[in-house]
Enzyme design. Sequence first.
Site, PDB file in Angstrom:
ATOM      1  N   ARG A  51     -28.723   6.688  41.792  1.00 13.10           N
ATOM      2  CA  ARG A  51     -29.960   5.921  41.951  1.00 13.10           C
ATOM      3  C   ARG A  51     -29.946   4.954  43.116  1.00 13.10           C
ATOM      4  O   ARG A  51     -30.903   4.877  43.891  1.00 13.10           O
ATOM      5  CB  ARG A  51     -30.259   5.095  40.679  1.00 13.10           C
ATOM      6  CG  ARG A  51     -31.021   5.826  39.630  1.00 13.10           C
ATOM      7  CD  ARG A  51     -30.649   5.272  38.280  1.00 13.10           C
ATOM      8  NE  ARG A  51     -29.261   5.609  38.038  1.00 13.10           N
ATOM      9  CZ  ARG A  51     -28.863   6.745  37.465  1.00 13.10           C
ATOM     10  NH1 ARG A  51     -29.729   7.596  37.037  1.00 13.10           N
ATOM     11  NH2 ARG A  51     -27.578   7.020  37.315  1.00 13.10           N
ATOM     12  N   THR A  52     -28.870   4.176  43.230  1.00 15.63           N
ATOM     13  CA  THR A  52     -28.904   3.108  44.233  1.00 15.63           C
ATOM     14  C   THR A  52     -29.007   3.702  45.632  1.00 15.63           C
ATOM     15  O   THR A  52     -29.870   3.322  46.425  1.00 15.63           O
ATOM     16  CB  THR A  52     -27.671   2.189  44.088  1.00 15.63           C
ATOM     17  OG1 THR A  52     -27.629   1.730  42.737  1.00 15.63           O
ATOM     18  CG2 THR A  52     -27.762   0.994  45.018  1.00 15.63           C
ATOM     19  N   LYS A  80      -8.759   7.374  56.744  1.00 12.58           N
ATOM     20  CA  LYS A  80      -7.687   7.345  57.755  1.00 12.58           C
ATOM     21  C   LYS A  80      -7.060   5.958  57.836  1.00 12.58           C
ATOM     22  O   LYS A  80      -6.211   5.700  58.679  1.00 12.58           O
ATOM     23  CB  LYS A  80      -8.264   7.691  59.138  1.00 12.58           C
ATOM     24  CG  LYS A  80      -8.915   9.048  59.237  1.00 12.58           C
ATOM     25  CD  LYS A  80      -9.471   9.220  60.657  1.00 12.58           C
ATOM     26  CE  LYS A  80     -10.240  10.504  60.793  1.00 12.58           C
ATOM     27  NZ  LYS A  80     -10.957  10.540  62.086  1.00 12.58           N
ATOM     28  N   ARG A 101     -21.857  -0.105  49.256  1.00 10.51           N
ATOM     29  CA  ARG A 101     -21.234  -0.175  47.928  1.00 10.51           C
ATOM     30  C   ARG A 101     -19.743   0.036  48.095  1.00 10.51           C
ATOM     31  O   ARG A 101     -19.319   0.962  48.822  1.00 10.51           O
ATOM     32  CB  ARG A 101     -21.815   0.894  47.004  1.00 10.51           C
ATOM     33  CG  ARG A 101     -21.029   1.028  45.712  1.00 10.51           C
ATOM     34  CD  ARG A 101     -21.714   1.916  44.718  1.00 10.51           C
ATOM     35  NE  ARG A 101     -22.879   1.254  44.144  1.00 10.51           N
ATOM     36  CZ  ARG A 101     -23.560   1.738  43.100  1.00 10.51           C
ATOM     37  NH1 ARG A 101     -23.195   2.884  42.542  1.00 10.51           N
ATOM     38  NH2 ARG A 101     -24.595   1.091  42.622  1.00 10.51           N
ATOM     39  N   HIS A 129     -24.324  -6.987  41.682  1.00  4.28           N
ATOM     40  CA  HIS A 129     -25.200  -5.876  42.076  1.00  4.28           C
ATOM     41  C   HIS A 129     -26.615  -6.427  42.217  1.00  4.28           C
ATOM     42  O   HIS A 129     -27.493  -6.177  41.397  1.00  4.28           O
ATOM     43  CB  HIS A 129     -25.133  -4.792  40.993  1.00  4.28           C
ATOM     44  CG  HIS A 129     -25.700  -3.455  41.393  1.00  4.28           C
ATOM     45  ND1 HIS A 129     -26.508  -3.281  42.503  1.00  4.28           N
ATOM     46  CD2 HIS A 129     -25.582  -2.238  40.816  1.00  4.28           C
ATOM     47  CE1 HIS A 129     -26.852  -2.002  42.571  1.00  4.28           C
ATOM     48  NE2 HIS A 129     -26.302  -1.347  41.565  1.00  4.28           N
TER      49      HIS A 129
HETATM   50  C1  NCD Z   1     -24.902   0.528  37.858  1.00  3.67           C
HETATM   51  C2  NCD Z   1     -23.783   0.202  38.831  1.00  3.67           C
HETATM   52  O1  NCD Z   1     -23.504   0.968  39.744  1.00  3.67           O
HETATM   53  O2  NCD Z   1     -23.225  -0.870  38.644  1.00  3.67           O
HETATM   54  N1  NCD Z   1     -25.664   1.616  38.261  1.00  3.67           N
HETATM   55  C3  NCD Z   1     -26.715   1.417  39.109  1.00  3.67           C
HETATM   56  O3  NCD Z   1     -26.534   1.033  40.236  1.00  3.67           O
HETATM   57  N2  NCD Z   1     -27.944   1.622  38.643  1.00  3.67           N
HETATM   58  C4  NCD Z   1     -24.469   0.599  36.450  1.00  3.67           C
HETATM   59  C5  NCD Z   1     -23.290   1.455  36.089  1.00  3.67           C
HETATM   60  O4  NCD Z   1     -22.677   2.115  36.922  1.00  3.67           O
HETATM   61  O5  NCD Z   1     -22.984   1.467  34.902  1.00  3.67           O
END
Ligand code: NCD
Length: 304
Positions: A51-52, A80, A101, A129
């Site tokens: 999703r993100t 590397k 991320r 997040h």
């Molecule tokens: C979450 C995350 O990556 O922290 N997912 C997201 O970005 N919607 C929640 C999760 O991974 O449980």
Amino acid sequence: MKHLIDIKDFTTEEIDDILLLAENIIEHPDDYSEVCRRKKLATLFFEPSTRTRLSFEAAMLELGGSVLGFSEAQSSSASKGESVSDTVKTVSCYADIIAMRHPKEGAPLLASQRSCVPIINAGDGGHNHPTQTLTDLLTLKRELGKLSGLTIGLCGDLKFGRTVHSLVSAMCNYEDIKLIFISPEELSLPAYVKSELAKHQNVSWRESGSMEEELPSLDAIYMTRVQRERFFNEEDYLRLKDSFILDMEKVGLMKEDAIIMHPLPRVNEISVKVDDDKRACYFRQVSNGKYVRMALIKTLLEVQ
Ligand code: NCD
């Protein structure tokens, strides 16, 4: 230049402006379809995501911009031995804004200190997040019509669940908030998040070991998955993973106008039968994620 590393980087007013802009984009998407023309978003994902990453990419495409990036550390020069700092210095030569991320807490902060373009934290380890939090706030606002005067239960892995940490921090911006933390003791909210709560008179909170006792009083239940990848051993994960499961019987204890949220991905902490209940709003939450990211990108790029 502004980054979004921690939700506290934005004032309440700045958050509210992003939510208002997201709502305007939902109403008038055509007005925004060219605002990021010739701009590029890089998505640097050193950890898995559905999703993100895709919502960031969809957001930029819908603003008329383009996207580039990688979706696993293995396909970047990190494999590397390149440092985050060098990767970011490089990518900021190619892109106008970066969403990152990383499994290490603090990596996006370090990136923001090295980058000459805005950095957005798209999740750093078990820490924060903030863009999921913007998504969650927009969902609470659209579903319940307000962000103040709410009683919210947060359930599951509150220790490693980064979305919970950022959401708790954001709720400190609003008046008359009650938070109830439902988790096994070993997965309770970290001390640093609790000490932030202690600074805010407008938020009251307590911990609980029972969903059944708490569900009747909640305006929203925020479910989370137990974060397998952050456990030191598989045995503990297996012992704790099914501690709290929301099924139709438990949903029956909730108020008619309450909502069920989840950042997703779900494993089995919400039974699939719950998906058809009108209170289940986690897929509407997914859709809100794209619009707040459109609003965020437009705001950070300062385009008109
Ligand atoms: C979450 C995350 O990556 O922290 N997912 C997201 O970005 N919607 C929640 C999760 O991974 O449980």
